[in-house]
Write an enzyme that holds these catalytic residues in place. Structure first.
Site, PDB file in Angstrom:
ATOM      1  CG  HIS A 517     -27.597  37.507  10.371  1.00 54.76           C
ATOM      2  ND1 HIS A 517     -27.772  37.887   9.058  1.00 54.76           N
ATOM      3  CD2 HIS A 517     -26.988  36.293  10.323  1.00 54.76           C
ATOM      4  CE1 HIS A 517     -27.300  36.949   8.254  1.00 54.76           C
ATOM      5  NE2 HIS A 517     -26.815  35.975   8.999  1.00 54.76           N
ATOM      6  CG  ASP A 521     -27.526  40.163   4.473  1.00 58.50           C
ATOM      7  OD1 ASP A 521     -28.237  39.888   5.454  1.00 58.50           O
ATOM      8  OD2 ASP A 521     -27.959  40.660   3.419  1.00 58.50           O
TER       9      ASP A 521
END
Length: 544
Positions: A517, A521
């Site tokens: 992450h 995204d």
């Protein structure tokens, strides 16, 4: 000031002249801990020991500072100069062969005057993450003649078994670590070679020096080092103090064992019975440090039997080097990378049909059959070209986005998990990918992968569907990559037909993308899976 004559012991350096500038300095050259070639200048007069001579600068004796420069593994130089003068630039003009590079070897002279010049070969660093290695087997034996490019032995690194080649011509005089030697640190001496065959017998009982730290007596008189004895004095006083109060009985009162909450938590996490741990806290209370010490002793094999319940039969299987490294890397990945997962189901009827049409053509041309996994690799590579954000790595201060699409393919073998790489998979045809995958998979099973076969990947594909029938799973990211694609098995499902009340059958395969992450995204990961699904469900578009 005059230039010095350089070392005459090594063939490679006999032709080099004027490499040392004398700048108001005293120079001591030390080949090993014992007697060796050395030079000490006193009042402009040079003294030579061991056959090496230098020209001197006329300088009176003054208080000196000592500087030490290490080259390779077993070679060191000690410079002594006045505090006010600069360090002489004596290393310019030296051949690049002095740096050990991947092969840790250096020409050395023995600590015994009876031993001739020889070369000590150290454990090489054969991969960026390698800190130690194992000797799988020696292909040369003591007394054999060796030439540059010949394979000396097979080294088990943290990722594969790699052949170690000889760097210079000579004779293998002594093997320090034999077949099956474990956990040899990078740079540690594993063998000795000599130039003359007649010198082999002189190394029958040879043992390498533990370190190059000892210095010549003349140097120790000039500048004593008071810090070393201080360190030695502190060690024996500190060691016994914390462990002196260790007792087993005070930690219990009847059936109760006193331990801190942190110690209990750590013991539970590692399945450590508190009854087998000695407490060092007040009244024998077990502390966190006690559990950590116990775990460390178990890791060394001291108390491994304590983990087994009474009457339970078991066998301890030693971990291969690749198993240890894989465990450490995956543990670090889960602990340091914020994983999240995206799953999509893709219909593969057209993919299966295309494979059936291409394989007869492959067989007719003598090529390898194309598998579903080969098509998945191609689809993933093209999707990465469309969504390059997923073809990246987290570098702390920035995100590195790669121009090359190199796909690692997970291969399970009896030796452990390997991930050979298909380079520039987005630019290669299906036939080429199929050929490379099968060749690399076979090398992995034979434990003969070279570093170039698995280094440099930017994305990984792991398939447990085809070979094992796993429907869906989440894979752990292979650092420093930012994503890994987990492929499940294809299964037939009933789906709505073209008209109301009609039903059809379709084959669907699940694909789960594990993302870092920090780099990818959620929307970017979904965009990648959308592109991947498009190629899988319309496979002819991969041929454009």
């Amino acid at each position: 000031m005059s230039a010095a004559q350089l070392l005459r012991h090594s063939r490679k350096l006999r032709s080099l002249q004027n490499a040392i500038d004398c700048d108001r300095s005293r120079l001591v050259r030390q080949f090993s801990s014992g007697s060796s070639s050395s030079l000490i200048k006193e009042n402009g007069v040079g003294k030579r020991t061991g056959g090496t001579s230098f020209s001197q600068c006329n300088q009176p004796a003054k208080k000196l500072e000592t500087f030490k420069v290490s080259v390779g593994v077993s070679r060191s130089y000690t410079w002594r100069r006045e505090p006010s003068s600069s360090i002489p630039n004596v290393l310019r003009g030296f051949s690049g062969s002095f740096s050990s590079g991947q092969m840790a070897s250096a020409r050395a002279f023995s600590s015994n005057a009876d031993l001739p010049p020889h070369q000590e070969i150290g454990m090489p660093s054969l991969s960026p993450t390698m800190t130690e290695g194992n000797i799988a087997k020696w292909l040369k034996k003591e007394g054999d003649k060796v030439s540059p490019g010949e394979v000396l032995c097979e080294v088990e690194t943290d990722k594969a078994t790699v052949e170690m080649e000889c760097m210079e011509e000579g004779y293998l005089a002594k093997i320090i670590h034999g077949d099956g030697a474990k956990e040899i640190k990078v740079g540690e001496i594993i063998a000795v070679t000599v130039e003359e065959e007649g010198d082999i017998e002189k190394f029958k009982d040879y043992k390498p020096s533990s370190s190059a730290e000892p210095v010549a007596p003349a140097e120790s008189k000039a500048q004593p080092e008071p810090t070393q004895p201080k360190v030695e004095e502190k060690e024996p006083t500190k060691a016994p103090e914390p462990k002196a109060p260790k007792t087993e009985e005070p930690s219990q009162s009847g059936d109760r064992i006193f331990a801190s909450p942190l110690a209990r938590k750590l013991a539970e996490d590692n399945n450590v019975p508190l009854s087998s741990v000695k407490g060092t806290g007040p009244d024998g209370r077990i502390l966190k440090a006690d559990i950590e010490d116990y775990l460390a002793s178990v890791a060394k094999g001291g108390k491994s039997e304590a983990f087994a319940a009474p009457g339970l039969g078991y066998i301890d299987i030693p971990n291969a080097q690749i198993r240890k490294v894989t465990a450490n890397r995956l543990l670090a990945s889960k602990q340091t990378i914020p994983h999240y997962y995206l799953t999509v189901d893709t219909r593969v009827d057209k993919l299966i049909k295309l494979r059936g049409e291409l394989n007869p053509l492959q067989e007719a041309s003598g090529g390898k059959k194309i598998s579903i996994n080969d098509l998945v690799i191609k689809a993933a590579a093209l999707a990465l070209r469309k969504v390059p954000q997923c073809n990246s790595s987290w570098m702390n201060d920035f995100i590195r986005q790669y121009h090359n699409v190199n796909i690692n393919v997970a291969v399970q073998t009896e030796h452990g998990l390997f991930v050979p790489v298909i380079r520039d998979a987005d630019k290669k045809g299906l036939g080429t990918i199929a050929e490379e995958v099968k060749q690399l998979a076979q090398r992995a099973r034979d434990n003969s992968l070279k570093p170039a076969d698995y280094e440099g990947g930017t994305f990984t594909v792991s398939n447990l569907g085809g070979p094992f029938g796993i429907k869906q799973f989440c894979a752990i990211i292979n650092p420093p990559q930012a994503a890994i694609l987990a492929i499940g098995s294809a299964e037939k499902r009933v789906i709505p037909g073209a008209a109301d009340g009609q039903y059809d059958f379709g084959s669907f395969m699940s694909a789960t993308l594990s993302c870092d992450h920090r780099v990818i995204d959620g929307a970017i990961g979904a965009e990648f899976l959308k592109a991947f699904k498009g190629y899988i469900e319309n496979p002819t578009s991969m041929l454009l």
